[in-house]
Design an enzyme around this catalytic site. Sequence first.
Site, mmCIF file in Angstrom:
data_model
loop_
_atom_site.group_PDB
_atom_site.id
_atom_site.type_symbol
_atom_site.label_atom_id
_atom_site.label_comp_id
_atom_site.label_asym_id
_atom_site.label_seq_id
_atom_site.Cartn_x
_atom_site.Cartn_y
_atom_site.Cartn_z
ATOM 1 N N CYS A 18 0.949 -1.021 -0.008
ATOM 2 C CA CYS A 18 0.057 0.086 -0.043
ATOM 3 C C CYS A 18 0.954 1.320 -0.010
ATOM 4 C CB CYS A 18 -1.168 0.015 1.358
ATOM 5 S SG CYS A 18 -0.039 0.111 2.754
ATOM 6 N N HIS A 130 0.422 -4.828 19.728
ATOM 7 C CA HIS A 130 0.636 -4.391 18.439
ATOM 8 C C HIS A 130 1.264 -2.836 18.417
ATOM 9 C CE1 HIS A 130 0.269 -3.139 14.292
ATOM 10 N NE2 HIS A 130 0.312 -4.243 13.960
ATOM 11 N N GLU A 132 1.228 -0.504 16.616
ATOM 12 C CA GLU A 132 0.360 0.796 16.360
ATOM 13 C C GLU A 132 -0.522 1.092 17.504
ATOM 14 O OE1 GLU A 132 -3.430 1.926 13.701
ATOM 15 O OE2 GLU A 132 -2.106 0.358 12.733
ATOM 16 N N SER A 229 -0.461 -8.070 10.916
ATOM 17 C CA SER A 229 -1.775 -7.767 11.419
ATOM 18 C C SER A 229 -2.777 -7.804 9.834
ATOM 19 C CB SER A 229 -2.192 -6.629 12.138
ATOM 20 O OG SER A 229 -3.584 -6.550 12.652
ATOM 21 N N ASN A 230 -2.536 -7.017 9.091
ATOM 22 C CA ASN A 230 -3.600 -7.143 7.818
ATOM 23 C C ASN A 230 -3.385 -8.476 7.259
ATOM 24 O OD1 ASN A 230 -2.098 -6.520 5.079
ATOM 25 N ND2 ASN A 230 -0.894 -5.331 6.764
ATOM 26 N N SER A 272 2.037 -5.228 3.468
ATOM 27 C CA SER A 272 3.378 -5.337 3.833
ATOM 28 C C SER A 272 4.258 -6.276 2.870
ATOM 29 C CB SER A 272 3.684 -5.324 5.331
ATOM 30 O OG SER A 272 3.075 -6.322 5.707
#
Length: 322
Positions: A18, A130, A132, A229-230, A272
Amino acid sequence: MATTEVRDVLLAEPRGFCAGVDRAIEIVERALQQFGAPIYVRHEIVHNTYVVSDLKAKGAIFIEELDQVPPGATLVFSAHGVSKAVRLEAQARGFQVFDATCPLVTKVHVEVAKLHKEGYEFIMIGHKGHPEVEGTMGQLSDSIYLVEEAADVAHVPVRDPSRLAVVTQTTLSVDDAAEIMAAVKARFPLVREPKQQDICYATQNRQDAVKVLAPQVDIVIVVGSPTSSNSNRLREVALRKGTPSYMVDQPSDLRPEWFEGKSRVGLTAGASAPDILVQQVIERLKALGAVSVRRMEGVEETVRFPLPKGLGGSGLNGTGLR
């Protein structure tokens, strides 16, 4: 090679890098070009083993604590963002800092700071530990409460339900976040939601693509590292659609027995994960018998984020990362 019946590979669209990941990697590469090795990076720049190994080979040193960075060094904050305390410590230690925090994460930080000044408390929907989540919750010293699932909402010690806002980790499952949000609104009807949901466009687009992909195939392979995570959420989305799904960090992780009796393979990649890994996985699937590879129709992403001031140069490389 085993008894697989793999014939067709269907590629999800969009998949892979992304804009925030592209920008973060480019920041490290440009810093290396301009200032030379070593460049210190707090936490993995993005959660991908291949990307981190590639940047280590070029002279990046990944650290978790700022006391591991020598005085006068150049430091990059990872795409996940950092707490206010880490920012202040880096400033006090006098490092030259380039911030690779994804602008969509920064947007959440700005919202938290703004509403906190107006007297709001916060519920954060996200995964404990996490980076973030630690970065976003670390924008405040108190008044921000983490919920990981709908059941947690009942235990949030809010002082004033009329001054409560909610924020989310940007890489969550859209469906999970909606379920928890419903629980938040049921207990706190006056809660203030973000103007635009915090889950990022790329996370949403990749999950939407898998929802379309999964029913068309016998198995879904997600290219992504275990810490991403994604990427984990993409595997879960496919499973919820009733399609067996596995995540691989590299092509050698593919197991021939997964494909027994499976002729149509769906393939996607977390935000990622570099395209070079997707291409290598395709080659491995061809070795297992795949004869056709086609791309789904999907959303075309045109988002680009500017680099921080002070980083010039072309920023291009020959690694196939971009």
